[in-house]
Design a protein around this motif. Sequence first.
Motif, PDB file in Angstrom:
ATOM      1  N   SER A   1      11.797   5.180 -17.812  1.00 26.73           N
ATOM      2  CA  SER A   1      12.960   4.297 -17.597  1.00 26.73           C
ATOM      3  C   SER A   1      13.147   3.980 -16.114  1.00 26.73           C
ATOM      4  O   SER A   1      13.527   2.862 -15.763  1.00 26.73           O
ATOM      5  N   THR A   2      12.867   4.948 -15.242  1.00 26.79           N
ATOM      6  CA  THR A   2      13.002   4.707 -13.798  1.00 26.79           C
ATOM      7  C   THR A   2      11.992   3.672 -13.327  1.00 26.79           C
ATOM      8  O   THR A   2      12.315   2.779 -12.537  1.00 26.79           O
ATOM      9  N   LEU A   3      10.754   3.789 -13.823  1.00 24.71           N
ATOM     10  CA  LEU A   3       9.729   2.805 -13.471  1.00 24.71           C
ATOM     11  C   LEU A   3      10.150   1.410 -13.927  1.00 24.71           C
ATOM     12  O   LEU A   3      10.065   0.432 -13.171  1.00 24.71           O
ATOM     13  N   GLY A   4      10.629   1.315 -15.178  1.00 25.16           N
ATOM     14  CA  GLY A   4      11.081   0.020 -15.677  1.00 25.16           C
ATOM     15  C   GLY A   4      12.261  -0.515 -14.883  1.00 25.16           C
ATOM     16  O   GLY A   4      12.328  -1.716 -14.592  1.00 25.16           O
ATOM     17  N   ALA A   5      13.190   0.376 -14.520  1.00 27.16           N
ATOM     18  CA  ALA A   5      14.368  -0.050 -13.760  1.00 27.16           C
ATOM     19  C   ALA A   5      13.982  -0.576 -12.386  1.00 27.16           C
ATOM     20  O   ALA A   5      14.477  -1.614 -11.935  1.00 27.16           O
ATOM     21  N   MET A   6      13.083   0.134 -11.699  1.00 28.30           N
ATOM     22  CA  MET A   6      12.676  -0.281 -10.350  1.00 28.30           C
ATOM     23  C   MET A   6      11.962  -1.628 -10.392  1.00 28.30           C
ATOM     24  O   MET A   6      12.251  -2.519  -9.588  1.00 28.30           O
ATOM     25  N   VAL A   7      11.021  -1.766 -11.336  1.00 26.95           N
ATOM     26  CA  VAL A   7      10.309  -3.037 -11.451  1.00 26.95           C
ATOM     27  C   VAL A   7      11.269  -4.165 -11.826  1.00 26.95           C
ATOM     28  O   VAL A   7      11.208  -5.268 -11.274  1.00 26.95           O
TER      29      VAL A   7
ATOM     30  N   LEU B   1      14.552  -4.355 -11.266  1.00 29.00           N
ATOM     31  CA  LEU B   1      15.433  -4.694 -10.140  1.00 29.00           C
ATOM     32  C   LEU B   1      14.712  -5.570  -9.127  1.00 29.00           C
ATOM     33  O   LEU B   1      15.273  -6.554  -8.629  1.00 29.00           O
ATOM     34  N   VAL B   2      13.463  -5.215  -8.826  1.00 30.90           N
ATOM     35  CA  VAL B   2      12.692  -6.004  -7.856  1.00 30.90           C
ATOM     36  C   VAL B   2      12.460  -7.420  -8.373  1.00 30.90           C
ATOM     37  O   VAL B   2      12.667  -8.410  -7.658  1.00 30.90           O
ATOM     38  N   ILE B   3      12.027  -7.531  -9.639  1.00 31.09           N
ATOM     39  CA  ILE B   3      11.787  -8.857 -10.216  1.00 31.09           C
ATOM     40  C   ILE B   3      13.078  -9.672 -10.278  1.00 31.09           C
ATOM     41  O   ILE B   3      13.096 -10.869  -9.951  1.00 31.09           O
ATOM     42  N   GLY B   4      14.185  -9.030 -10.698  1.00 27.21           N
ATOM     43  CA  GLY B   4      15.465  -9.732 -10.766  1.00 27.21           C
ATOM     44  C   GLY B   4      15.923 -10.243  -9.405  1.00 27.21           C
ATOM     45  O   GLY B   4      16.386 -11.386  -9.286  1.00 27.21           O
TER      46      GLY B   4
ATOM     47  N   VAL C   1      14.842  -6.290 -19.423  1.00 30.96           N
ATOM     48  CA  VAL C   1      16.297  -6.288 -19.630  1.00 30.96           C
ATOM     49  C   VAL C   1      17.020  -6.042 -18.301  1.00 30.96           C
ATOM     50  O   VAL C   1      18.050  -6.662 -18.025  1.00 30.96           O
ATOM     51  N   THR C   2      16.476  -5.165 -17.460  1.00 27.51           N
ATOM     52  CA  THR C   2      17.089  -4.906 -16.151  1.00 27.51           C
ATOM     53  C   THR C   2      17.085  -6.160 -15.299  1.00 27.51           C
ATOM     54  O   THR C   2      18.092  -6.509 -14.667  1.00 27.51           O
ATOM     55  N   ALA C   3      15.942  -6.861 -15.264  1.00 27.72           N
ATOM     56  CA  ALA C   3      15.864  -8.114 -14.509  1.00 27.72           C
ATOM     57  C   ALA C   3      16.846  -9.143 -15.053  1.00 27.72           C
ATOM     58  O   ALA C   3      17.503  -9.868 -14.288  1.00 27.72           O
ATOM     59  N   ALA C   4      16.969  -9.195 -16.385  1.00 28.56           N
ATOM     60  CA  ALA C   4      17.916 -10.139 -16.998  1.00 28.56           C
ATOM     61  C   ALA C   4      19.352  -9.805 -16.598  1.00 28.56           C
ATOM     62  O   ALA C   4      20.153 -10.710 -16.311  1.00 28.56           O
ATOM     63  N   MET C   5      19.697  -8.519 -16.565  1.00 33.44           N
ATOM     64  CA  MET C   5      21.046  -8.118 -16.168  1.00 33.44           C
ATOM     65  C   MET C   5      21.337  -8.526 -14.732  1.00 33.44           C
ATOM     66  O   MET C   5      22.415  -9.051 -14.424  1.00 33.44           O
ATOM     67  N   VAL C   6      20.374  -8.308 -13.840  1.00 35.34           N
ATOM     68  CA  VAL C   6      20.562  -8.690 -12.434  1.00 35.34           C
ATOM     69  C   VAL C   6      20.777 -10.195 -12.311  1.00 35.34           C
ATOM     70  O   VAL C   6      21.692 -10.664 -11.617  1.00 35.34           O
ATOM     71  N   CYS C   7      19.943 -10.980 -13.001  1.00 33.11           N
ATOM     72  CA  CYS C   7      20.026 -12.439 -12.901  1.00 33.11           C
ATOM     73  C   CYS C   7      21.328 -12.977 -13.496  1.00 33.11           C
ATOM     74  O   CYS C   7      22.009 -13.811 -12.876  1.00 33.11           O
ATOM     75  N   VAL C   8      21.680 -12.493 -14.684  1.00 34.61           N
ATOM     76  CA  VAL C   8      22.882 -13.009 -15.362  1.00 34.61           C
ATOM     77  C   VAL C   8      24.142 -12.659 -14.576  1.00 34.61           C
ATOM     78  O   VAL C   8      25.015 -13.520 -14.364  1.00 34.61           O
ATOM     79  N   LEU C   9      24.254 -11.417 -14.135  1.00 33.33           N
ATOM     80  CA  LEU C   9      25.442 -11.016 -13.370  1.00 33.33           C
ATOM     81  C   LEU C   9      25.528 -11.780 -12.052  1.00 33.33           C
ATOM     82  O   LEU C   9      26.619 -12.166 -11.615  1.00 33.33           O
ATOM     83  N   SER C  10      24.395 -12.013 -11.404  1.00 32.60           N
ATOM     84  CA  SER C  10      24.390 -12.747 -10.133  1.00 32.60           C
ATOM     85  C   SER C  10      24.793 -14.198 -10.341  1.00 32.60           C
ATOM     86  O   SER C  10      25.509 -14.775  -9.513  1.00 32.60           O
TER      87      SER C  10
END
Length: 413
Positions: free
Chosen positions: A344-350, A352-355, A46-55
Motif C-alpha cells: 500500500s505504501t508503494l502504491g500510495a507513493m507512486v 501521489l507522485v503521478i497525481g 485511486v490515490t492519484a485520482a483522489m489528489v486530482c479530484v480534491l485539487s
Amino acid sequence: FGILSTSLRRSMKTELKIAWRYLFAKKQYNAIHIISGISAAAIGVVTAAMVCVLSIMNGFGMIVEQMFSQFDPDIRIEAVSGKSFEDSGTCFESLRQVPGIELISQRVEETALLQFEGKQMPVRLYGVDSTFATLTHIEDIITGGHYEVFDGAFDRAVLGQGLAWHIGIGVQFINPLHLYVPKRTEKVNMLRPDQAFNEEVCFIAGTFAVQQAKYDDEVMLVNIDLTRRLLEYEKNEVSSLLIKVKPNSNHKQVEKDVQRLLGDQYKVLNRYEQQADFFRILRVEKLLTTLLLVFILLIASFNIIGSLSMLIIDKQSDIHTLSHLGASSSMIRRIFLFEGWLISTLGAMVGLVIGLIICLIQEHAGILKLGSGTEYIISAYPVAVQGIDILLVAFVVLCLGFLAAWIPAKSIK
C-alpha cells in the motif's frame, strides 16, 4: 527499558528486511507477485485520482472565492438584531482607529420594487457611498457603461447584468428607473394604495457581472442618500459597515479587534462568513467526494487482502522454518503485516507522485478543457493543490493499507 527498546528495534528491523525481500528480491514471478503488483497499481490509481479530484475542487473553490472578492468587503459589520443601526458613538469613532483598517464604507440594504417602462420586478437595493469603488473591485467587473451612483445632478444606478436583461434595459437607455418602497410610518390607504409607497427615480450608468446569480440577477447599486430617502433613514443610519483591511495586516487579528471593540450586539463577518451557505455546500461536496473515493480505495484494498492471503499460503515452509529458528507468532505476523503495508505504501507513493504531476501539467498547460465557446468563465479545469489534502490522502491510504494487511496477518497462529 533501554535493552528492551534496543531489542524491539532490532526485531522490527529484521521483520521489515524479510518483508522487503519478499516484495523486492529477485525471484521467479508467479501469480502472487502479479496480484501484489496489481494491488499496488490499484492503490496508486485511486490515490492519484483522489489528489486530482480534491485539487480540482479546491481550484473551483478559489475561482468562486475570487469572484466574490470582487464584490464583497474583507469584513462586514451587521447588527445582531434589527435591520439597521446608527454609525455613531464612541465605539464607532474608535473603530476607525483600529490598526490594520484601511477604509470603512457605509451601506444601506433593502428590498425594493423596480419599474421600467411597464415592467416590474423586486430587486436587492444596495445604497453605497463614494468609497465603495475603492473598497471593492467593482470597476473590474463592469460589463457595460461605467460605475457611477451620482453624477452631481442625478442619481445613477449600476445593475447586475442579469437584472438589466430581465427588466429590459441597457446602458444606452435614457429613460428613468423608478424605485418603490413601502412607507415605514404610514398605514396603507385602501382607496389610494399608491400613496403608501415612497418613490425615487434614477438613471442607469452601467452593469456588472460577478458570475453569481445572487448578485447578477438581483442586486442594484445606487447612491446611499437615495436609499435613505426611500427608507426614511436618518443621516448616519446604515444596514452594514464594510471594512477594507490593509494588504499586509493580519485579517483574523483585525476581525478579533473589531469584534472586541463593538461587543456582542454586532456581527463581524469575514469573507467566508459573508457567503457561509455557499462555502458550506462546497465543503459538503468535497466531503462527499472524498468519502466516495475512500470507498473506492477500500474496494481496491481488498486486492491486498487476497494477495497477502495467497502469500501466507505460499510461504508456509518459510513460516515453519522461522518458527523452528525461534521466531514468535507475533514476529511472523508482523512480517506479513509489513509486507501488506509495503504494497500500500508503494502504491500510495507512486499515486501521489503521478497525481501531483498531473495537477502540475493541468495547472500550467490546461489540458483538460471545460468546453468550447464562451459559456464558461474559464477554459480549463482549475487546479489548486493543498498540502493538507496530500497529507489526508496519504494518511487514509496508509490506514486502509494497514487494515487490509492486518486482516490476513492476524490469522497466522
